[in-house]
Motif scaffolding. Structure first.
Motif, PDB file in Angstrom:
ATOM      1  N   GLY A   1       3.792  13.336  54.625  1.00  0.00           N
ATOM      2  CA  GLY A   1       4.306  12.835  53.491  1.00  0.00           C
ATOM      3  C   GLY A   1       3.278  12.910  52.492  1.00  0.00           C
ATOM      4  O   GLY A   1       2.865  12.945  52.285  1.00  0.00           O
ATOM      5  N   PHE A   2       4.074  12.300  51.298  1.00  0.00           N
ATOM      6  CA  PHE A   2       3.172  11.715  50.237  1.00  0.00           C
ATOM      7  C   PHE A   2       2.510  12.861  49.130  1.00  0.00           C
ATOM      8  O   PHE A   2       2.374  12.309  47.952  1.00  0.00           O
ATOM      9  CB  PHE A   2       2.179  10.884  50.535  1.00  0.00           C
ATOM     10  N   TYR A   3       2.290  13.947  49.826  1.00  0.00           N
ATOM     11  CA  TYR A   3       1.793  14.977  48.799  1.00  0.00           C
ATOM     12  C   TYR A   3       1.992  16.792  48.676  1.00  0.00           C
ATOM     13  O   TYR A   3       2.905  16.916  49.297  1.00  0.00           O
ATOM     14  CB  TYR A   3      -0.082  15.013  48.751  1.00  0.00           C
TER      15      TYR A   3
ATOM     16  N   VAL B   1       5.955  11.915  58.456  1.00  0.00           N
ATOM     17  CA  VAL B   1       5.155  10.907  58.388  1.00  0.00           C
ATOM     18  C   VAL B   1       3.726  10.082  57.317  1.00  0.00           C
ATOM     19  O   VAL B   1       3.820  11.017  56.273  1.00  0.00           O
ATOM     20  CB  VAL B   1       4.171  11.076  59.787  1.00  0.00           C
ATOM     21  N   SER B   2       3.966   9.388  57.096  1.00  0.00           N
ATOM     22  CA  SER B   2       3.014   8.460  56.016  1.00  0.00           C
ATOM     23  C   SER B   2       1.590   8.206  56.985  1.00  0.00           C
ATOM     24  O   SER B   2       1.410   8.762  57.978  1.00  0.00           O
ATOM     25  CB  SER B   2       3.335   7.076  55.757  1.00  0.00           C
ATOM     26  N   ALA B   3       0.520   8.127  56.428  1.00  0.00           N
ATOM     27  CA  ALA B   3      -0.365   7.429  56.323  1.00  0.00           C
ATOM     28  C   ALA B   3      -0.594   6.491  57.602  1.00  0.00           C
ATOM     29  O   ALA B   3       0.335   4.946  56.394  1.00  0.00           O
ATOM     30  CB  ALA B   3      -1.665   7.321  55.667  1.00  0.00           C
ATOM     31  N   PRO B   4      -1.932   6.210  57.911  1.00  0.00           N
ATOM     32  CA  PRO B   4      -1.301   4.445  59.047  1.00  0.00           C
ATOM     33  C   PRO B   4      -1.369   3.770  58.057  1.00  0.00           C
ATOM     34  O   PRO B   4      -2.338   3.270  57.280  1.00  0.00           O
ATOM     35  CB  PRO B   4      -2.610   4.762  60.029  1.00  0.00           C
TER      36      PRO B   4
ATOM     37  N   THR C   1      -6.322  -2.833  56.415  1.00  0.00           N
ATOM     38  CA  THR C   1      -6.076  -2.067  55.233  1.00  0.00           C
ATOM     39  C   THR C   1      -5.100  -1.319  55.805  1.00  0.00           C
ATOM     40  O   THR C   1      -6.365  -0.423  56.631  1.00  0.00           O
ATOM     41  CB  THR C   1      -7.663  -1.257  54.322  1.00  0.00           C
ATOM     42  N   LYS C   2      -4.442  -0.439  54.205  1.00  0.00           N
ATOM     43  CA  LYS C   2      -4.043   1.133  54.628  1.00  0.00           C
ATOM     44  C   LYS C   2      -5.018   2.133  54.601  1.00  0.00           C
ATOM     45  O   LYS C   2      -6.564   1.663  53.626  1.00  0.00           O
ATOM     46  CB  LYS C   2      -3.036   0.797  53.798  1.00  0.00           C
ATOM     47  N   ILE C   3      -4.668   3.059  55.423  1.00  0.00           N
ATOM     48  CA  ILE C   3      -5.432   4.211  55.514  1.00  0.00           C
ATOM     49  C   ILE C   3      -5.703   4.508  54.346  1.00  0.00           C
ATOM     50  O   ILE C   3      -6.751   4.870  53.585  1.00  0.00           O
ATOM     51  CB  ILE C   3      -4.549   5.347  56.098  1.00  0.00           C
ATOM     52  N   THR C   4      -4.358   4.501  52.949  1.00  0.00           N
ATOM     53  CA  THR C   4      -4.669   5.178  51.783  1.00  0.00           C
ATOM     54  C   THR C   4      -5.457   4.541  50.957  1.00  0.00           C
ATOM     55  O   THR C   4      -6.225   4.997  50.155  1.00  0.00           O
ATOM     56  CB  THR C   4      -2.825   5.338  51.069  1.00  0.00           C
ATOM     57  N   ASP C   5      -5.594   2.932  51.412  1.00  0.00           N
ATOM     58  CA  ASP C   5      -6.478   2.405  50.361  1.00  0.00           C
ATOM     59  C   ASP C   5      -7.572   2.415  50.584  1.00  0.00           C
ATOM     60  O   ASP C   5      -8.436   2.130  49.536  1.00  0.00           O
ATOM     61  CB  ASP C   5      -5.619   1.011  49.894  1.00  0.00           C
TER      62      ASP C   5
ATOM     63  N   GLY D   1      -4.808  11.423  54.298  1.00  0.00           N
ATOM     64  CA  GLY D   1      -4.084  10.095  55.300  1.00  0.00           C
ATOM     65  C   GLY D   1      -2.982  10.667  56.048  1.00  0.00           C
ATOM     66  O   GLY D   1      -3.130  10.677  57.319  1.00  0.00           O
ATOM     67  N   GLU D   2      -2.110  11.617  54.851  1.00  0.00           N
ATOM     68  CA  GLU D   2      -0.762  11.731  55.104  1.00  0.00           C
ATOM     69  C   GLU D   2      -0.986  13.266  56.217  1.00  0.00           C
ATOM     70  O   GLU D   2      -0.578  13.292  57.802  1.00  0.00           O
ATOM     71  CB  GLU D   2       0.149  11.932  54.060  1.00  0.00           C
ATOM     72  N   TYR D   3      -2.114  13.982  55.645  1.00  0.00           N
ATOM     73  CA  TYR D   3      -2.517  15.019  56.199  1.00  0.00           C
ATOM     74  C   TYR D   3      -3.018  14.852  57.637  1.00  0.00           C
ATOM     75  O   TYR D   3      -1.898  15.986  59.206  1.00  0.00           O
ATOM     76  CB  TYR D   3      -3.465  15.978  55.682  1.00  0.00           C
TER      77      TYR D   3
ATOM     78  N   THR E   1       4.078   9.497  43.915  1.00  0.00           N
ATOM     79  CA  THR E   1       3.329   8.050  43.322  1.00  0.00           C
ATOM     80  C   THR E   1       3.893   7.342  44.772  1.00  0.00           C
ATOM     81  O   THR E   1       3.765   7.393  45.941  1.00  0.00           O
ATOM     82  CB  THR E   1       4.489   6.975  41.943  1.00  0.00           C
ATOM     83  N   ARG E   2       2.833   5.944  45.418  1.00  0.00           N
ATOM     84  CA  ARG E   2       2.782   5.206  46.176  1.00  0.00           C
ATOM     85  C   ARG E   2       3.971   5.108  46.708  1.00  0.00           C
ATOM     86  O   ARG E   2       4.711   4.618  46.519  1.00  0.00           O
ATOM     87  CB  ARG E   2       1.945   3.944  45.428  1.00  0.00           C
ATOM     88  N   GLY E   3       4.211   5.097  47.788  1.00  0.00           N
ATOM     89  CA  GLY E   3       5.161   4.984  48.800  1.00  0.00           C
ATOM     90  C   GLY E   3       5.960   6.254  49.149  1.00  0.00           C
ATOM     91  O   GLY E   3       7.163   6.575  48.881  1.00  0.00           O
ATOM     92  N   GLY E   4       5.255   7.446  48.707  1.00  0.00           N
ATOM     93  CA  GLY E   4       6.498   8.525  48.227  1.00  0.00           C
ATOM     94  C   GLY E   4       6.101   9.120  49.742  1.00  0.00           C
ATOM     95  O   GLY E   4       7.242  10.484  49.145  1.00  0.00           O
ATOM     96  N   SER E   5       5.960   9.052  50.331  1.00  0.00           N
ATOM     97  CA  SER E   5       6.436   9.717  51.449  1.00  0.00           C
ATOM     98  C   SER E   5       7.742   9.764  51.681  1.00  0.00           C
ATOM     99  O   SER E   5       9.005  10.400  52.283  1.00  0.00           O
ATOM    100  CB  SER E   5       5.939   9.953  53.056  1.00  0.00           C
ATOM    101  N   ASP E   6       8.699   8.931  51.095  1.00  0.00           N
ATOM    102  CA  ASP E   6      10.359   8.484  51.002  1.00  0.00           C
ATOM    103  C   ASP E   6      10.685   9.817  50.914  1.00  0.00           C
ATOM    104  O   ASP E   6      12.280  10.188  50.512  1.00  0.00           O
ATOM    105  CB  ASP E   6      11.032   7.503  50.827  1.00  0.00           C
ATOM    106  N   ILE E   7      10.300  10.318  49.871  1.00  0.00           N
ATOM    107  CA  ILE E   7      10.399  11.698  49.012  1.00  0.00           C
ATOM    108  C   ILE E   7      10.242  12.854  48.993  1.00  0.00           C
ATOM    109  O   ILE E   7      11.384  13.829  49.427  1.00  0.00           O
ATOM    110  CB  ILE E   7       9.982  11.550  47.171  1.00  0.00           C
TER     111      ILE E   7
HETATM  112  N1  ASP Z   1       0.788   6.550  52.447  1.00  0.00           N
HETATM  113  C1  ASP Z   1       1.127   6.282  51.009  1.00  0.00           C
HETATM  114  C2  ASP Z   1       1.078   5.201  50.913  1.00  0.00           C
HETATM  115  O1  ASP Z   1       0.410   4.277  51.156  1.00  0.00           O
HETATM  116  C3  ASP Z   1       2.398   6.842  50.667  1.00  0.00           C
HETATM  117  C4  ASP Z   1       3.119   6.485  51.781  1.00  0.00           C
HETATM  118  O2  ASP Z   1       2.804   5.744  52.559  1.00  0.00           O
HETATM  119  O3  ASP Z   1       4.610   6.575  51.889  1.00  0.00           O
HETATM  120  O4  ASP Z   1       1.889   4.643  49.741  1.00  0.00           O
END
Ligand code: ASP
Length: 437
Positions: free
Chosen positions: A167-169, A36-39, A47-51, A114-116, A181-187
């Motif tokens: 995801g993400f870390y 999962v990603s963060a909300p 605003t995204k949780i990550t931001d 966020g992801e945790y 890097t941003r969007g890294g939950s895909d990885i």
């Molecule tokens: N939450 C992180 C981001 O906003 C990672 C992700 O969603 O993949 O970049």
């Protein structure tokens, strides 16, 4: 059949969506691994949780307190849990998390929460096991993924029916949390798929797959039903924003297809991304069109440049010293241009680089052009169909657009065209019309 299902930020935006995700997972017992990603944003302007967490870290550094942003983070998770109707001690978990953030004081650790937190709540909702990414996704000292991660994950999966992984870390060997890097939950999803020996990596997002071009430029473009790993790489590197452009590397070795699915329309087929062993050419000349705007071009001209050994090396050494990468380097006999992302050249970097290039190679002319945009026309079909470039450039000419640069990838998988940024959207529309309408 084993599936890894990764859910992006919009799929996790609030408690109602958490339930939606749980329903999707529960609908298929082969969805045994959930990442999962963060909300993310609940609505435009949210605003995204990550931001929020990045802002909280900045506040902590500046004032010693986490401030307003972290309050918002707390409220978001409290309402997620309330909306799911779950009996879950989120306040306690948030208190503990806040303490750790203050103690550890690293941006990567703070934003990873966020992801945790999302994964903790999702594991409770699914009645699944939680695996902390920091124990199983490992980075080497120079920031690359440590191959040991696959064995660590496989070991952690043993004996578990269903697991949720944030995801993400991941972490360095000494346990220091580090993010992709941003969007890294895909990885993370791709790494999990490989470690789990999955048959399919499902990537659940808020669109029904890859579109043949940017829907902000062309209304209702065609969906791409399937594409190859290489086509995906070209399109996502060049701006098609559905999947992190590095996501294919972990699944590539293991030949695992990726399916893009829409959490809000699960019945849609989405887009299937296939490894070379499973990809079959479907007959289309062009698979998709992507693009990136705002490049700067550094143009050099010097008589007999072709005979001057080391010319390119000296220019590239200047870029290397400044840590600036270039996207393309079209050359003539006495000319050479470098296309560079304009954002890398801000704050005086461009001027300094130009000065150093002049010193290093003493060109007859050095000119800088601002605001060039690149359009990538991608598809295996291009090498199979004679006349593709004639059609492409015919369409661009009919739109009255001047082509500033052309680069055909050596694999004949893409043709990249540079135009003035003011002509960018017009060009994309013309190319789409030629190949898709
Ligand atoms: N939450 C992180 C981001 O906003 C990672 C992700 O969603 O993949 O970049």
């Amino acid at each position: 059949m084993i599936k890894v299902a990764k859910f992006g930020g919009t799929s996790m935006a609030d408690g109602v969506n958490f339930r939606r995700v749980a329903d999707i997972v529960n609908a298929d017992s082969s969805r045994r691994f959930v990442v999962v990603s963060a909300p993310g944003k609940r609505y435009g302007g949210d605003t995204k949780i990550t931001d929020l967490l990045y802002s909280a870290h900045t506040a902590l550094e500046a004032t010693g307190a986490l401030g307003e942003s972290f309050k918002k983070v707390r409220e978001r998770y409290v309402s997620v849990v309330r909306e799911t109707g779950l009996d879950f001690a989120i306040e306690e978990l948030l208190d503990r998390t806040e303490e750790e953030i203050k103690k550890i004081r690293s941006a990567d650790f703070t934003v990873s929460r966020g992801e945790y937190l999302a994964a903790k709540v999702m594991a409770a909702l699914l009645g699944a096991d939680f695996i902390d990414a920091k124990d199983v996704i490992r980075f080497t000292a120079d920031g690359k993924l440590d191959e040991a991660s696959f064995a660590l994950l496989a070991e952690a999966f043993k004996g578990k029916k269903r697991t949720v992984i944030p995801g993400f870390y991941g972490a360095l060997k000494d346990g220091t949390v580090k993010t992709f890097t941003r969007g890294g939950s895909d990885i993370t999803g791709a790494i999990t798929a490989r470690a789990a020996g999955a048959d399919l990596y499902e990537n659940w997002t808020d669109v029904s797959g890859f579109m043949a071009c940017d829907p902000r430029i062309v209304e209702n473009p065609e969906r791409i039903p399937s594409l190859s790993y290489q086509e995906l790489r070209e399109l996502s590197y060049m701006g098609a924003n559905v999947l992190h452009s590095e996501s294919i590397f972990p699944v590539r070795e293991a030949d695992i297809p990726i399916q893009i699915k829409n959490t809000f329309r699960p019945e849609d087929d989405g887009t299937l991304i296939l490894p070379p062993s499973k990809y079959r050419y479907g007959g289309r000349t062009v698979t998709g069109i992507a693009g990136k705007t705002h490049f700067t071009v550094i143009f050099l001209e010097k008589s007999l440049m072709n005979a001057e050994i080391g010319f390119t090396y000296k220019v590239l050494s200047v870029l290397y010293r400044h840590g600036v990468s270039f996207e393309h380097m079209p050359t003539g006999i006495d000319t050479m241009s470098f296309l560079i992302d304009g954002a890398l050249l801000e704050g005086g970097v461009l001027e300094q680089i130009c000065r150093e290039i002049k010193e290093a190679v003493n060109p007859d002319h050095l000119r800088v052009y601002d605001d060039v945009s690149l359009i990538a026309v991608v598809g295996h079909g291009m090498s199979k169909n004679v006349g593709t470039s004639a059609r492409l450039f015919g369409a661009i000419a009919s739109a009255g657009v001047n082509v500033r640069m052309i680069d055909q990838g050596s694999s004949e998988l893409n043709i990249i065209v540079g135009v003035d940024t003011e002509d960018y959207e017009r060009t994309v529309r013309a190319v789409y019309r030629e190949f898709f309408e």
